[in-house]
Design a protein around this motif. Structure first.
Motif, mmCIF file in Angstrom:
data_model
loop_
_atom_site.group_PDB
_atom_site.id
_atom_site.type_symbol
_atom_site.label_atom_id
_atom_site.label_comp_id
_atom_site.label_asym_id
_atom_site.label_seq_id
_atom_site.Cartn_x
_atom_site.Cartn_y
_atom_site.Cartn_z
ATOM 1 N N ILE A 199 17.804 -10.236 -11.827
ATOM 2 C CA ILE A 199 17.247 -8.920 -11.491
ATOM 3 C C ILE A 199 15.855 -9.065 -10.870
ATOM 4 N N ALA A 200 15.037 -9.945 -11.429
ATOM 5 C CA ALA A 200 13.699 -10.159 -10.875
ATOM 6 C C ALA A 200 13.789 -10.705 -9.456
ATOM 7 N N SER A 201 14.698 -11.642 -9.241
ATOM 8 C CA SER A 201 14.876 -12.211 -7.902
ATOM 9 C C SER A 201 15.393 -11.159 -6.927
ATOM 10 N N GLY A 202 16.333 -10.342 -7.395
ATOM 11 C CA GLY A 202 16.847 -9.279 -6.548
ATOM 12 C C GLY A 202 15.796 -8.241 -6.202
ATOM 13 N N THR A 203 14.965 -7.912 -7.181
ATOM 14 C CA THR A 203 13.876 -6.962 -6.929
ATOM 15 C C THR A 203 12.908 -7.509 -5.893
ATOM 16 N N ALA A 204 12.560 -8.787 -6.026
ATOM 17 C CA ALA A 204 11.651 -9.415 -5.063
ATOM 18 C C ALA A 204 12.264 -9.430 -3.669
ATOM 19 N N ALA A 205 13.558 -9.735 -3.584
ATOM 20 C CA ALA A 205 14.227 -9.772 -2.286
ATOM 21 C C ALA A 205 14.322 -8.375 -1.668
ATOM 22 N N LEU A 206 14.643 -7.372 -2.478
ATOM 23 C CA LEU A 206 14.680 -5.998 -1.980
ATOM 24 C C LEU A 206 13.307 -5.553 -1.495
ATOM 25 N N ASN A 207 12.271 -5.955 -2.238
ATOM 26 C CA ASN A 207 10.903 -5.623 -1.830
ATOM 27 C C ASN A 207 10.556 -6.248 -0.484
ATOM 28 N N GLN A 208 10.938 -7.505 -0.282
ATOM 29 C CA GLN A 208 10.656 -8.152 1.002
ATOM 30 C C GLN A 208 11.449 -7.502 2.134
ATOM 31 N N TRP A 209 12.673 -7.080 1.830
ATOM 32 C CA TRP A 209 13.452 -6.371 2.854
ATOM 33 C C TRP A 209 12.768 -5.042 3.201
ATOM 34 N N TYR A 210 12.321 -4.318 2.193
ATOM 35 C CA TYR A 210 11.692 -3.008 2.402
ATOM 36 C C TYR A 210 10.386 -3.147 3.181
ATOM 37 N N GLU A 211 9.622 -4.175 2.888
ATOM 38 C CA GLU A 211 8.280 -4.323 3.465
ATOM 39 C C GLU A 211 8.234 -5.318 4.626
ATOM 40 N N ARG A 212 9.357 -5.603 5.239
ATOM 41 C CA ARG A 212 9.373 -6.632 6.284
ATOM 42 C C ARG A 212 8.481 -6.289 7.470
ATOM 43 N N GLU A 213 8.367 -5.013 7.808
ATOM 44 C CA GLU A 213 7.501 -4.637 8.929
ATOM 45 C C GLU A 213 6.031 -4.782 8.558
ATOM 46 N N ALA A 214 5.665 -4.368 7.361
ATOM 47 C CA ALA A 214 4.284 -4.541 6.899
ATOM 48 C C ALA A 214 3.949 -6.020 6.763
ATOM 49 N N ASP A 215 4.889 -6.822 6.265
ATOM 50 C CA ASP A 215 4.651 -8.261 6.115
ATOM 51 C C ASP A 215 4.383 -8.921 7.459
ATOM 52 N N ALA A 216 4.997 -8.418 8.521
ATOM 53 C CA ALA A 216 4.802 -8.997 9.852
ATOM 54 C C ALA A 216 3.376 -8.794 10.359
ATOM 55 N N LYS A 217 2.651 -7.835 9.778
ATOM 56 C CA LYS A 217 1.287 -7.547 10.227
ATOM 57 C C LYS A 217 0.235 -8.326 9.448
ATOM 58 N N MET A 218 0.627 -8.999 8.368
ATOM 59 C CA MET A 218 -0.332 -9.694 7.518
ATOM 60 C C MET A 218 -0.189 -11.211 7.676
ATOM 61 N N LYS A 219 -1.310 -11.876 7.814
ATOM 62 C CA LYS A 219 -1.289 -13.319 8.019
ATOM 63 C C LYS A 219 -0.652 -14.052 6.846
ATOM 64 N N ARG A 220 -0.921 -13.583 5.637
ATOM 65 C CA ARG A 220 -0.416 -14.279 4.448
ATOM 66 C C ARG A 220 1.078 -14.121 4.259
ATOM 67 N N THR A 221 1.708 -13.173 4.958
ATOM 68 C CA THR A 221 3.137 -12.936 4.778
ATOM 69 C C THR A 221 3.951 -13.069 6.066
ATOM 70 N N GLN A 222 3.298 -13.362 7.183
ATOM 71 C CA GLN A 222 4.019 -13.438 8.462
ATOM 72 C C GLN A 222 5.080 -14.527 8.474
ATOM 73 N N ALA A 223 4.874 -15.566 7.678
ATOM 74 C CA ALA A 223 5.817 -16.686 7.682
ATOM 75 C C ALA A 223 6.993 -16.481 6.737
ATOM 76 N N ARG A 224 7.058 -15.352 6.058
ATOM 77 C CA ARG A 224 8.201 -15.084 5.190
ATOM 78 C C ARG A 224 9.478 -14.991 6.028
ATOM 79 N N PRO A 225 10.628 -15.232 5.420
ATOM 80 C CA PRO A 225 11.870 -15.330 6.198
ATOM 81 C C PRO A 225 12.194 -14.133 7.077
ATOM 82 N N LEU A 226 11.970 -12.913 6.588
ATOM 83 C CA LEU A 226 12.336 -11.733 7.366
ATOM 84 C C LEU A 226 11.369 -11.448 8.521
#
Length: 281
Positions: free
Chosen positions: A46-73
């Protein structure tokens, strides 16, 4: 496979499972290793699924941040639809594992954690700095899941563990928010250092929540969870965490915020270790 694993944020998941295990320890009247296995596996899924859902939800915001741009999505290494299907699948698997392997209460607490994190905390990050407070609720749920899995109920001891983990998160996440405030601002995430960029309120929050944690961490001595050895260690650890937070009030630099982050990472496993050792002594 590495990218799918990265979606689950394994460095955070181990802290979640550690807290779940501690909750199980204090909730157990007798040890059932198979139930503990199902509890850890279900919570981990459940924790892993929550983290993955969060990354899916925030993929556009993650693309704007240097610390998260390299994440898979945001980096484009995974298809968003496949990532979403993976996240839903492991979340459902975790819920079923907790329901049948532990008990319905543990499963429902896990489901609440996922729903609160994904549908309340995550969208609130774009709107209010109070998201940190809301996010600390699902963040403090793992001990309750473990305790409920072991005992089928929740007592004061379970809520003490919840409260300790709840308060621990504030200096931890405010330190991260201060270190990466420019990133959060670019992504439109309204963390406290973004809304109040001078950092005074962020430093005060770190200090007062660390002080509250120091006082709260002594309660297990009077709820039958630990003894004097734990109290002595909790005071030392709490003062160290508080000192790190106090230094940020004097010098709101990235280095001092990083020191708070380091103190937080050391504090929690050491405090849990003291609880367990003192209880078993």
């Amino acid at each position: 496979m590495k990218d799918y694993i990265a979606l689950t944020k394994p460095r955070i998941t181990w802290l979640i499972l550690m807290s779940t295990g501690v909750g199980y320890f204090f909730g157990a009247r007798s040890w059932h290793l198979l139930t503990l296995f199902h509890t850890i596996l279900g919570t981990g899924l459940i924790a892993s699924g929550t983290a993955a859902l969060n990354q899916w939800y925030e993929r556009e915001a993650d693309a704007k941040m240097k610390r998260t741009q390299a994440r898979p999505l945001p980096a484009g290494r995974l298809d968003a639809r496949k990532a979403l299907a993976f996240a839903i699948l492991i979340s459902l698997a975790g819920f079923v594992e907790l329901w049948f392997g532990a008990n319905p209460l543990a499963a429902l607490l896990g489901l609440f954690t996922l729903l609160c994190y994904l549908f309340v905390y995550t969208p609130l990050k774009q709107r209010s700095p109070h998201s940190t407070t809301i996010g600390s609720i699902p963040g403090a749920m793992p001990p309750l899941i473990g305790f409920a899995a072991a005992s089928g109920t929740l007592t004061w001891q379970a809520w003490v563990l919840f409260a300790i983990l709840f308060l621990w998160q504030f200096p931890h996440f405010y330190a991260i928010a201060w270190m990466y405030r420019e990133d959060y601002e670019r992504a439109g995430i309204r963390m406290l250092p973004v809304v109040e960029p001078d950092g005074e309120s962020t430093a005060r929050q770190m200090f007062w929540t660390a002080l509250a944690l120091l006082l709260l961490s002594l309660i297990p001595r009077w709820t039958g969870m630990a003894g004097n050895l734990y109290v002595a260690g909790a005071v030392v650890l709490g003062l160290g965490y508080l000192f790190a937070a106090m230094r940020v009030m004097q010098d709101r630099s990235r280095a001092k915020a990083r020191a708070v982050l380091l103190a937080s990472v050391l504090y929690l496993p050491l405090l849990y270790g003291l609880m367990l050792v003192d209880r078993m002594a």
